[in-house]
Design an enzyme around this catalytic site. Structure first.
Site, mmCIF file in Angstrom:
data_model
loop_
_atom_site.group_PDB
_atom_site.id
_atom_site.type_symbol
_atom_site.label_atom_id
_atom_site.label_comp_id
_atom_site.label_asym_id
_atom_site.label_seq_id
_atom_site.Cartn_x
_atom_site.Cartn_y
_atom_site.Cartn_z
ATOM 1 C CE LYS A 257 11.144 6.328 10.732
ATOM 2 N NZ LYS A 257 11.892 7.349 10.309
ATOM 3 C CE1 TYR B 32 18.290 8.113 11.710
ATOM 4 C CE2 TYR B 32 18.808 6.300 12.505
ATOM 5 C CZ TYR B 32 18.523 7.112 12.957
ATOM 6 O OH TYR B 32 18.332 7.277 14.075
ATOM 7 C CG HIS C 45 13.410 12.244 10.585
ATOM 8 N ND1 HIS C 45 13.763 12.625 12.550
ATOM 9 C CD2 HIS C 45 13.318 13.716 10.509
ATOM 10 C CE1 HIS C 45 13.352 13.935 12.415
ATOM 11 N NE2 HIS C 45 13.671 14.406 11.316
#
Length: 336
Positions: free
Chosen positions: A314, A277, A283
């Site tokens: 991601k 993070y 998320h």
């Protein structure tokens, strides 16, 4: 237009110079043009060139005696058919911006060709990416799978920026070792939790993973006890690493991520060491896998990693640990 193949090189006469002047094929040599095997075969395939004594099939068979030629040709053909001017070197190919060619423009990509089963040697990869960056080019891996399908990956060495919000300060405390993990008695929403450490065991206890505990011990924030006796950092590391041979590498990457005020948590569910993070997002932003810089990894494994990261929105980074520091290598699929 005709050319001569002497067993090693393909050469055109004077009329071949138009191929260079108009479309960036080959390199001028004397009055004619010297063509790389990929260029010559492509021109024969497009019926723009004739090599006496050879058909496309026989010339392909001749060139295919060279190691990895077929996959190299498939990438060359794909790039040409996408409208790029392509020349060999300095890795496998250099690719010019659309509408530009040698002498009147500059290259945009430096391309290395691999098969899906080729090993990726990270030390060499990093060296080539740095060289490309110094030349102000984008480094691209062109991967050819067993069905001759192509996938392009852009590779970058990422310099991590600090998180927008600094991590909260954590007060010193004492933890109790339970197995390789530790528990600490703190109320819900403690400073440890707000700083992204641990997993709530119950309303009174927080459980810390080995990499978290090691990080906090190394910074003098936590002291850990085993059987009522304080255990040193070195003792804990030696003990914990018996069941986790990657702990030393993970610890260095975890520490570097924490240095930027990122919050690394286990990435096990994604098949990697950490999900990370980087700010206020609910998320995680990154998947990070810790490896030694000299590590060798099959391209097929990296491909699965990139696909997973992309599917969960991601970025995929490999944290490469070296004596000179840690370099984060990002792999991302791109469309040329």
């Amino acid at each position: 237009m005709k050319a001569i193949f002497d067993g090693t090189s393909v050469l055109t006469g004077k009329d071949g110079r138009i191929l260079y002047d108009q479309s960036g094929y080959g390199r001028p040599e004397g009055d004619g043009l010297h063509l790389a095997p990929q260029e010559a075969l492509y021109l024969v395939h497009r019926q723009k060139l004739e090599v006496p004594g050879y058909t496309f099939d026989t010339l392909l068979a001749e060139f295919a005696e060279q190691s990895n030629f077929l996959r190299s040709f498939l990438v060359y053909r794909d790039l040409r058919e996408r409208g790029y001017v392509v020349q060999t070197g300095p890795h496998d190919f250099r690719v010019f911006r659309r509408g530009e060619k040698p002498g009147t423009g500059e290259s945009l990509y430096l391309v290395r060709v691999l098969s899906e089963r080729d090993p990726v040697r990270f030390a060499r990869l990093i060296e080539e990416v740095v060289t490309s960056r110094n030349m102000r080019k984008q480094y691209v891996l062109a991967v050819v799978d067993d069905e001759e399908e192509l996938t392009y990956y852009e590779i970058k060495i990422q310099k991590l920026a600090d998180a927008a919000v600094p991590a909260p300060q954590v007060a010193k405390a004492e933890a109790l070792l339970v197995g390789k993990s530790a528990i600490i008695r703190v109320p819900p929403q403690s400073d440890l939790e707000r700083a992204g450490f641990g997993k709530r065991f119950d309303d009174e206890r927080l459980m810390l993973a080995p990499v978290e505990l090691l990080y906090l011990m190394e910074r003098g924030i936590l002291q850990a006890k085993k059987d009522g006796v304080l255990i040193s950092n070195a003792e804990y590391f030696a003990w914990a690493s018996q069941s986790d041979l990657e702990l030393a590498t993970k610890d260095k990457v975890y520490t570097e991520l924490r240095r930027h005020d990122f919050t690394p948590r286990t990435g096990y569910k994604f098949g990697h060491h950490f999900r990370v993070y980087c700010g206020k997002n609910v998320h995680s932003d990154l998947l990070v896998h810790a490896i030694e810089k000299e590590a060798v990894m099959p391209m097929s494994v990296i491909s699965r990693s990139v696909r997973m990261a992309h599917s969960v929105k991601k970025k995929m980074l490999f944290g490469c640990v070296h004596t000179t520091g840690i370099q984060f290598v990002e792999f991302a699929r791109i469309k040329l």
